[in-house]
Design a protein around this motif. Structure first.
Motif, PDB file in Angstrom:
ATOM      1  N   ASP A  56       0.814  -1.177  -0.199  1.00 37.19           N
ATOM      2  CA  ASP A  56       0.048   0.039  -0.025  1.00 37.19           C
ATOM      3  C   ASP A  56       0.918   1.231   0.323  1.00 37.19           C
ATOM      4  N   LEU A  57       0.500   2.333  -1.051  1.00 34.62           N
ATOM      5  CA  LEU A  57       1.446   3.358  -0.903  1.00 34.62           C
ATOM      6  C   LEU A  57       1.419   4.188   0.124  1.00 34.62           C
ATOM      7  N   ASN A  58       0.409   4.427   0.990  1.00 29.39           N
ATOM      8  CA  ASN A  58       0.310   5.157   1.807  1.00 29.39           C
ATOM      9  C   ASN A  58       0.037   4.590   3.358  1.00 29.39           C
ATOM     10  N   GLY A  61       5.122   5.958   7.783  1.00 28.39           N
ATOM     11  CA  GLY A  61       6.360   5.969   7.621  1.00 28.39           C
ATOM     12  C   GLY A  61       6.548   5.935   5.909  1.00 28.39           C
ATOM     13  N   ALA A  62       5.590   5.851   5.131  1.00 27.82           N
ATOM     14  CA  ALA A  62       5.676   6.150   3.628  1.00 27.82           C
ATOM     15  C   ALA A  62       5.596   7.631   3.326  1.00 27.82           C
ATOM     16  N   HIS A  63       6.340   8.126   2.133  1.00 26.40           N
ATOM     17  CA  HIS A  63       6.123   9.324   1.585  1.00 26.40           C
ATOM     18  C   HIS A  63       5.838   8.960   0.105  1.00 26.40           C
ATOM     19  N   GLY A  64       4.472   8.600  -0.112  1.00 28.85           N
ATOM     20  CA  GLY A  64       4.017   8.306  -1.451  1.00 28.85           C
ATOM     21  C   GLY A  64       4.770   7.347  -2.129  1.00 28.85           C
ATOM     22  N   VAL A  82       1.878  -2.707  -6.189  1.00 27.65           N
ATOM     23  CA  VAL A  82       1.238  -1.716  -5.427  1.00 27.65           C
ATOM     24  C   VAL A  82      -0.105  -1.948  -5.385  1.00 27.65           C
ATOM     25  N   VAL A  83      -0.699  -2.088  -4.258  1.00 22.35           N
ATOM     26  CA  VAL A  83      -2.132  -2.078  -4.058  1.00 22.35           C
ATOM     27  C   VAL A  83      -2.713  -0.780  -3.537  1.00 22.35           C
ATOM     28  N   GLU A 210       5.760  12.050  -2.876  1.00 25.50           N
ATOM     29  CA  GLU A 210       4.321  12.175  -2.442  1.00 25.50           C
ATOM     30  C   GLU A 210       3.345  11.988  -3.567  1.00 25.50           C
ATOM     31  N   LEU A 211       2.173  11.558  -3.377  1.00 27.05           N
ATOM     32  CA  LEU A 211       1.087  11.436  -4.151  1.00 27.05           C
ATOM     33  C   LEU A 211       0.653  12.777  -4.386  1.00 27.05           C
TER      34      LEU A 211
END
Length: 221
Positions: A56-58, A61-64, A82-83, A210-211
């Motif tokens: 999952d992209l979001n 700890g993730a930035h896009g 990617v889901v 980021e998205l």
């Protein structure tokens, strides 16, 4: 030989759905569930022979796209799918540009998710029906920064994530159980690899991953 599939999503219900799809795609698979980028790094290090990540992209700890870029840079032999709650073509295109082996919308029915997992494990790149032709016509967006980000070591990536969250050196040192001097050395290396001079520039740089706001609102669920 048992295949290991890491399911990385911070929504327990969707993790359960993905695990169900994994069990249908590969009945004897070992499934490892994580809910943050930090936990994902630990899972990959603990399962060096993992066969697939469903990402999952979001997640926390993730930035896009940063988690995707880092995983592909550090573990090029480990496919990442990617889901996402987003079904925007630009999100799919950038995911493939950054090395994803597939893109599964969260709205996809269980049989479709199962099919996607099987296809990627067989070495294919999987996209929803009709998407491949459309995104091939879109402009590619790999960036110099994404290549720099992919060059970070696992510990440097952890430190960068904590910098982006605004933690001080002593807080990072405490969380990672190392000395402050070690963190300073990591930060110096991170700045050099990213081509930045200070924390502010590093945070601005990682925001490139980021998205867009419109994409983010869609992919948070």
């Amino acid at each position: 030989m048992t295949q290991t599939i890491i399911v990385a999503d911070d929504h327990p219900l969707f993790r359960a759905a993905l695990k169900q799809a994994v069990n249908q795609a590969v009945p004897d698979a070992k499934t490892v569930e994580v809910d943050s980028i930090k936990a994902l790094q630990a899972a990959v290090e603990a399962n060096p022979d993992a066969d697939l990540i469903l990402l999952d992209l979001n997640m926390p700890g993730a930035h896009g796209y940063s988690g995707l870029v880092f995983m592909r840079g550090q573990y090029p032999g480990l496919p990442v799918v990617v889901v996402s709650g987003s079904e925007d073509m630009p999100v799919m295109r950038r995911s493939i540009d950054y090395g994803a082996s597939g893109f599964i919308p969260k709205s996809a029915p269980l049989p479709t998710i199962t099919e996607a997992i099987q296809a990627v494990l067989e070495g294919d790149v999987w996209l929803p029906a009709g998407v491949a032709d459309k995104i091939e016509r879109m402009q590619s967006e790999p960036t110099d920064f994404s290549e720099r980000l992919a060059s970070l070591t696992p510990q440097q990536f952890r430190v960068l994530g904590m910098l982006a969250e605004g933690l001080l050196n002593k807080q990072i040192a405490y969380d990672l159980d190392v000395s402050e001097a070690t963190i300073k050395a990591h930060i110096t290396a991170v700045f050099r690899k990213l081509g930045v001079r200070n924390r502010t520039q590093a945070v601005i740089a990682i925001q490139q991953m980021e998205l867009d706001p419109s994409e983010q609102s869609l992919s948070g669920g």
